[in-house]
Structures are given as structure tokens and as C-alpha cells.
Design a protein around this motif. Structure first.
Motif, PDB file in Angstrom:
ATOM      1  N   CYS A 179     -16.662 -31.390 -78.350  1.00  0.00           N
ATOM      2  CA  CYS A 179     -17.532 -30.398 -76.899  1.00  0.00           C
ATOM      3  C   CYS A 179     -18.011 -29.194 -77.258  1.00  0.00           C
ATOM      4  O   CYS A 179     -17.995 -27.724 -77.362  1.00  0.00           O
ATOM      5  N   VAL A 180     -19.432 -29.537 -77.886  1.00  0.00           N
ATOM      6  CA  VAL A 180     -20.879 -28.701 -78.324  1.00  0.00           C
ATOM      7  C   VAL A 180     -22.120 -28.731 -77.148  1.00  0.00           C
ATOM      8  O   VAL A 180     -22.806 -27.885 -76.804  1.00  0.00           O
ATOM      9  N   GLY A 181     -21.645 -29.698 -76.305  1.00  0.00           N
ATOM     10  CA  GLY A 181     -22.916 -29.848 -74.755  1.00  0.00           C
ATOM     11  C   GLY A 181     -22.642 -28.976 -73.584  1.00  0.00           C
ATOM     12  O   GLY A 181     -23.691 -29.022 -73.413  1.00  0.00           O
ATOM     13  N   LEU A 182     -21.363 -29.162 -72.662  1.00  0.00           N
ATOM     14  CA  LEU A 182     -21.526 -28.476 -71.863  1.00  0.00           C
ATOM     15  C   LEU A 182     -19.977 -27.184 -71.907  1.00  0.00           C
ATOM     16  O   LEU A 182     -18.842 -27.440 -73.184  1.00  0.00           O
ATOM     17  N   ASN A 183     -19.877 -26.105 -71.402  1.00  0.00           N
ATOM     18  CA  ASN A 183     -19.351 -24.912 -70.801  1.00  0.00           C
ATOM     19  C   ASN A 183     -18.339 -25.155 -70.575  1.00  0.00           C
ATOM     20  O   ASN A 183     -18.745 -26.469 -69.455  1.00  0.00           O
ATOM     21  N   PHE A 184     -17.163 -25.270 -69.844  1.00  0.00           N
ATOM     22  CA  PHE A 184     -15.938 -25.644 -69.141  1.00  0.00           C
ATOM     23  C   PHE A 184     -16.627 -25.553 -67.521  1.00  0.00           C
ATOM     24  O   PHE A 184     -16.387 -26.232 -66.586  1.00  0.00           O
ATOM     25  N   GLU A 185     -17.063 -23.899 -67.665  1.00  0.00           N
ATOM     26  CA  GLU A 185     -17.216 -24.430 -66.093  1.00  0.00           C
ATOM     27  C   GLU A 185     -18.428 -25.631 -65.503  1.00  0.00           C
ATOM     28  O   GLU A 185     -18.037 -25.680 -64.376  1.00  0.00           O
ATOM     29  N   GLU A 186     -19.411 -25.674 -66.469  1.00  0.00           N
ATOM     30  CA  GLU A 186     -20.177 -26.579 -66.077  1.00  0.00           C
ATOM     31  C   GLU A 186     -19.807 -28.128 -66.126  1.00  0.00           C
ATOM     32  O   GLU A 186     -19.911 -29.273 -65.139  1.00  0.00           O
ATOM     33  N   GLU A 227     -16.605 -28.578 -65.415  1.00  0.00           N
ATOM     34  CA  GLU A 227     -15.211 -28.645 -63.986  1.00  0.00           C
ATOM     35  C   GLU A 227     -16.385 -28.760 -62.713  1.00  0.00           C
ATOM     36  O   GLU A 227     -16.087 -29.873 -62.310  1.00  0.00           O
ATOM     37  N   ARG A 228     -18.126 -28.219 -62.623  1.00  0.00           N
ATOM     38  CA  ARG A 228     -18.617 -28.690 -61.694  1.00  0.00           C
ATOM     39  C   ARG A 228     -18.844 -29.790 -61.446  1.00  0.00           C
ATOM     40  O   ARG A 228     -19.240 -30.443 -60.135  1.00  0.00           O
ATOM     41  N   ARG A 229     -19.277 -30.197 -62.957  1.00  0.00           N
ATOM     42  CA  ARG A 229     -20.195 -32.048 -62.715  1.00  0.00           C
ATOM     43  C   ARG A 229     -18.864 -32.396 -62.639  1.00  0.00           C
ATOM     44  O   ARG A 229     -19.160 -34.142 -61.617  1.00  0.00           O
ATOM     45  N   ALA A 230     -17.891 -32.717 -62.728  1.00  0.00           N
ATOM     46  CA  ALA A 230     -16.744 -33.607 -62.653  1.00  0.00           C
ATOM     47  C   ALA A 230     -16.427 -33.311 -61.406  1.00  0.00           C
ATOM     48  O   ALA A 230     -16.043 -34.411 -60.491  1.00  0.00           O
ATOM     49  N   THR A 231     -15.874 -32.430 -61.113  1.00  0.00           N
ATOM     50  CA  THR A 231     -15.710 -32.369 -59.172  1.00  0.00           C
ATOM     51  C   THR A 231     -16.526 -33.209 -58.453  1.00  0.00           C
ATOM     52  O   THR A 231     -16.152 -33.405 -57.362  1.00  0.00           O
ATOM     53  N   ALA A 232     -18.171 -32.658 -58.232  1.00  0.00           N
ATOM     54  CA  ALA A 232     -19.229 -33.440 -57.873  1.00  0.00           C
ATOM     55  C   ALA A 232     -18.533 -35.084 -57.760  1.00  0.00           C
ATOM     56  O   ALA A 232     -18.856 -35.254 -56.408  1.00  0.00           O
ATOM     57  N   LEU A 233     -18.555 -35.679 -59.234  1.00  0.00           N
ATOM     58  CA  LEU A 233     -18.247 -36.661 -59.787  1.00  0.00           C
ATOM     59  C   LEU A 233     -16.875 -37.314 -58.952  1.00  0.00           C
ATOM     60  O   LEU A 233     -17.210 -38.625 -58.323  1.00  0.00           O
TER      61      LEU A 233
END
Length: 309
Positions: free
Chosen positions: A289-296, A298-304
Motif C-alpha cells: 500500500c503506497v497510494g493511500l494512508n490508513f485514514e484515507e 478508512e474514510r473511503r472504505a466506510t463511505a463505500l
């Protein structure tokens, strides 16, 4: 003395000279007299020509015709003039620029209305203009004393689509969809303002606004022809081709190389998906995983997850 009288006298003197009769005229005096007659003849010819032109113009205005532009009998002109003479103390109403008011002209009515003149009534008190407003739906009258000029109606103030702007209209900026409630109109300079703008002596150009409310996408941004949008459930890009209102009042948007869609089904931002999230997490070799940090992430996964995608 008329030119014709002068010519008769000179002819008589010439006849006497030819018969050897003693006359008071000599060669020089005769030449001077002839020159004087020629000059007066030239002037009189110019005057007659001007009179003919003026009379032709009068006949043209009266609608009279003849072989050379004049009626055969002068009585025809006098009769037509008598029929049209204005009673003493009265005059035809005119605009402030001096032009006479004609049937079909626009004249002011009331405070800020405009009437189409359908008739003119003149009496000893003044003039009365008969007309109509609201595209001929309502008859109206207006008038004033003799000699009081009729004002030209103030020019219309038009929006970007050529639609007339009135006080109380809600307009929207062509570029950003910003709403503007028209409270004041400067018809002389063609400007509009809200109450807040008017208090600061700030005015806007109505050509930058339209009466058409913006059509908003799901993201709250206005949709415009030619821009790129996405379906809310698809990352595929489309170009807006047309926006129209159906007979049932529903607004629909046509996508180039696509179909008609509701505005709320479109967005300007590319929709997220689990696949896209996965690709963003592994942009290099899909091993780390080099494109996203954990916070980003988590935010996108939660929204999806909340959207069920």
C-alpha cells in the motif's frame, strides 16, 4: 419688377433702336440690363424649382399623385389640406425629440408600463392616447395637455437570453448559478441590483444573468453543456450534450454517446468504488500500500460500505 416685365421693356427699346427712334438706352446700358435680367431669371428659376420640390413633398406626404408628382387641379391639394387642418389652439402630440406620435408607436403608461398606441384623440383640453398593454390583452388610455411632449419609454433591460428583467425577478449568474433577486433597475444605464447592492451603489450587468434556474447534479454543482460528468454509480466519463425540460416538467440531461438521465444521477466527481480503492492502494506493483494512508483508506472504505458498494 418681374423678369418678364424687364424683358418686355428691353425688347421694346431694341425695336426702337432698329427703327432709328431716339431712345435713352445705349449699348453699355443695354448689356448691363441684359445681365441683370439673366441674373434675376436664374434666381427666379431657383426659387420656382424649390417651390416645385416643396409642393411635390407636400403632395407625397398627403398621398396625392399626378403626372409630374402634382395633382391635375390645385383644388385637390386645398381640399386635402382643409380636411387635415388642426383646429386653432390644438396640436398633434409629439415625442420629446420632436417626432410625431404615430399609430403603433410605444408610449409610457402609468409608472413604468408601456402601451402600444392604437389611436389619438384631440380635444380642447389636450390629447388622449388610446392603446393596449400586455400584448394587446388590456386596453388603456393616457394623455396630457396640448404642447406637453410624450416621453419615450425607457429601454428594456434584458438578461443573457434576451428576456426582459423586471423588479422582483430571480436571476442566476450564467457562470456559477449565483442567485440574484432583482430589487432595483437602472433602465437608463441598463443595470440591476439587489437591495444590498443598491445601498452600496453597486450594480450588475443583466447580460451576465439568466432567468433559467441552474440544473444541479447530485454534488450540488450546476450542469452545463460540454462538461464532463459521471454517473453516480459508474466511473465512466461522459460529456453533457443537452439539457431539456420534458412536457411533464421533468428536467433530463442527455450524455454524448449515451442516453437521457436525471440530473440527480450525475456528478462532477468521479465516483469511488471498491475496485478504484483497491487500485489506489496498490498503484505500483499491487503488493504494498503506497497510494493511500490508513485514514484515507478508512474514510473511503466506510463511505463505500454505507452506500453498499
Amino acid at each position: 419688377m418681374r423678369v418678364s416685365d424687364s424683358i418686355i421693356e428691353i425688347v421694346q427699346d431694341l425695336e426702337c433702336l432698329h427703327q432709328g427712334t431716339d431712345i435713352s438706352i445705349n449699348g453699355r446700358a443695354l448689356a448691363d440690363a441684359l445681365r441683370d435680367v439673366a441674373e434675376r431669371a436664374r434666381v427666379e428659376e431657383g426659387v420656382m424649382s424649390s417651390c416645385r420640390d416643396a409642393l411635390n413633398g407636400v403632395c407625397e406626404r398627403l398621398g396625392l399623385t399626378g403626372g409630374d408628382g402634382l395633382p391635375d387641379k390645385p383644388e385637390v391639394i386645398w381640399a386635402e389640406l382643409d380636411r387635415r387642418l388642426m383646429p386653432e389652439g390644438m396640436e398633434w402630440p409629439r415625442f420629446e425629440d420632436g417626432d410625431p406620435v404615430r399609430i403603433g408607436d410605444s408610449a409610457p403608461f402609468g409608472t413604468d408600463g408601456v402601451m402600444e398606441v392604437a389611436g389619438v384623440e384631440i380635444n380642447r383640453f389636450g390629447y388622449v392616447l388610446h392603446g393596449s398593454i400586455d400584448d394587446g390583452m388590456r386596453e388603456c388610455v393616457d394623455g396630457d395637455d396640448h404642447g406637453v411632449a410624450v416621453k419615450r419609454p425607457a429601454p428594456k433591460v434584458l438578461d443573457a437570453d434576451g428576456v426582459e428583467v423586471d423588479v422582483g425577478d430571480d436571476l442566476y449568474s450564467v457562470e456559477g448559478g449565483l442567485k440574484l433577486h432583482v430589487s432595483h433597475i437602472d433602465r437608463i444605464n441598463g443595470k440591476i441590483a439587489t437591495d444590498a447592492m443598491f445601498s452600496l451603489d453597486k450594480w450588475a450587468d443583466p447580460a451576465m444573468f439568466t432567468h433559467r434556474a441552474p440544473v444541479l447534479a447530485a454534488d450540488g454543482m450546476p450542469l452545463r453543456e460540454g462538461e464532463t460528468v459521471y454517473l453516480t454509480d459508474s466511473p465512466t466519463a461522459f460529456v453533457v450534450d443537452d439539457i431539456m425540460t420534458r412536457e411533464d416538467g421533468a428536467i433530463v440531461v442527455h450524455l454524448k454517446n449515451g442516453a437521457w438521465h436525471r440530473p440527480q444521477d450525475l456528478t462532477h466527481d468521479r465516483p469511488d468504488s471498491w475496485k478504484r480503492l483497491w487500485m489506489d492502494m496498490h498503484p505500483a506493483d499491487e503488493t504494498e500500500c503506497v497510494g493511500l494512508n490508513f485514514e484515507e483508506f478508512e474514510r473511503r472504505a466506510t463511505a463505500l460500505a454505507e452506500r453498499g458498494r
